[in-house]
Design an enzyme around this catalytic site. Structure first.
Site, short mmCIF file in Angstrom:
data_model
loop_
_atom_site.label_atom_id
_atom_site.label_comp_id
_atom_site.label_asym_id
_atom_site.label_seq_id
_atom_site.Cartn_x
_atom_site.Cartn_y
_atom_site.Cartn_z
N ASP A 108 -6.63 0.03 6.55
CA ASP A 108 -7.68 0.92 6.04
C ASP A 108 -8.47 1.56 7.17
OD1 ASP A 108 -7.22 0.33 3.23
OD2 ASP A 108 -7.99 -1.67 3.73
N GLY A 124 0.80 -1.21 0.00
CA GLY A 124 0.00 0.00 0.00
C GLY A 124 0.83 1.26 0.00
N GLU A 176 -1.16 -10.71 3.52
CA GLU A 176 -0.80 -9.85 4.67
C GLU A 176 -1.12 -10.55 6.00
OE1 GLU A 176 -1.36 -5.49 2.56
OE2 GLU A 176 -3.07 -6.42 3.53
C1 5RP Z 1 -3.51 -3.68 1.27
C2 5RP Z 1 -3.79 -3.14 2.63
C3 5RP Z 1 -3.21 -1.82 2.96
O1 5RP Z 1 -2.40 -1.94 4.08
C4 5RP Z 1 -4.36 -0.88 3.26
O2 5RP Z 1 -5.23 -0.85 2.14
C5 5RP Z 1 -3.83 0.53 3.53
O3 5RP Z 1 -3.28 1.04 2.37
P1 5RP Z 1 -2.70 2.52 2.30
O4 5RP Z 1 -1.46 2.56 3.12
O5 5RP Z 1 -2.45 2.74 0.83
O6 5RP Z 1 -3.77 3.46 2.82
O7 5RP Z 1 -4.43 -3.74 3.44
O8 5RP Z 1 -4.19 -4.88 1.06
#
Ligand code: 5RP
Length: 224
Positions: free
Chosen positions: A95, A41, A114
């Site tokens: 998120d 991300g 993850e």
């Molecule tokens: C990817 C994830 C990310 O950690 C999550 O979406 C946060 O992303 P970002 O740092 O771009 O806000 O779970 O699968």
């Protein structure tokens, strides 16, 4: 009215500064010789150069092809989790983060890998900018589901739809649960026991050891 609301919200630039600050603080937690799980991300995108700049001897595992590619370009050594077995630390974004430490992850569709990496790590560190902190989790909750009978699986979940993104690197489909998330533990249990669901994006607090939240006041370090 419009102006005062605008000043209350962090600007895009502020948010990027906070992501970078959280990532830098997490990079500083990594010891020389560590086996490191790398999340996916835009927040992790700040972690990778911060880690590489430290010049440590690290053995890393990436949770997505994108993270693996960028990490290697920066000179980090990326290996298979099966070859490393256990990890000393995993660092990843989120998120949403609720007051009990429940997370919603998978905005980048990498939540299955993850979660495997988080579970394999002695210490799982979450990095986020302050707007990821929420009073209670809300939908969508990302899902990875089998291609086989995908519409049947979604119908059994209810309130769920395929996401218009490519399949996961493991060949599964990405979807989102869009119903209520009042009780994350009960929902996690229901999703985990629905046939066809490979993994859901609810991460229980037990998976997480540290949360680094960066905002206007600096980086707050929460230990779970
Ligand atoms: C990817 C994830 C990310 O950690 C999550 O979406 C946060 O992303 P970002 O740092 O771009 O806000 O779970 O699968």
């Amino acid at each position: 009215m419009g102006a005062s609301r605008a000043t209350a919200q962090p600007s895009l630039t502020d948010t990027e500064t906070y992501k970078s600050a959280a990532a830098q603080a997490a990079a500083d937690l990594v010891d020389d010789g560590a086996r490191v799980g790398l999340g996916t991300g835009s927040t992790v995108a700040y972690l990778l150069p911060a880690l590489a700049e430290r010049g440590l001897r690290l053995r890393c595992v990436a949770t997505s092809p994108a993270t693996a590619r960028i990490a290697r370009e920066l000179g980090l050594v990326v290996e298979e989790l099966d070859d490393l077995g256990r990890l000393d630390i995993a660092i990843d974004g989120a998120d949403q983060i609720d007051p009990a430490g429940w997370l919603v992850k998978g905005g980048g569709a990498a939540h299955t890998r993850e979660k495997i990496v988080a579970r394999a790590a002695e210490r799982c560190v979450v990095i986020a900018s302050a707007e990821k902190v929420v009073p209670a989790l809300w939908p969508p909750v990302p899902l990875e589901i089998l291609r086989f009978a995908a519409r049947t699986t979604l119908a059994q979940i209810g309130d769920a739809a395929l996401r218009d993104v490519p399949p996961s690197p493991d060949g599964n489909l990405i979807a989102d649960y869009t119903g209520p998330v009042a009780d994350p533990r009960a929902l996690a249990q229901r999703l985990a026991t629905t046939p066809g669901v490979v993994e859901h994006g609810l991460f229980e607090p037990d998976l997480v050891d540290d949360i680094l939240i960066a905002g206007p006041a600096g980086v707050e370090h929460r230990k779970l």
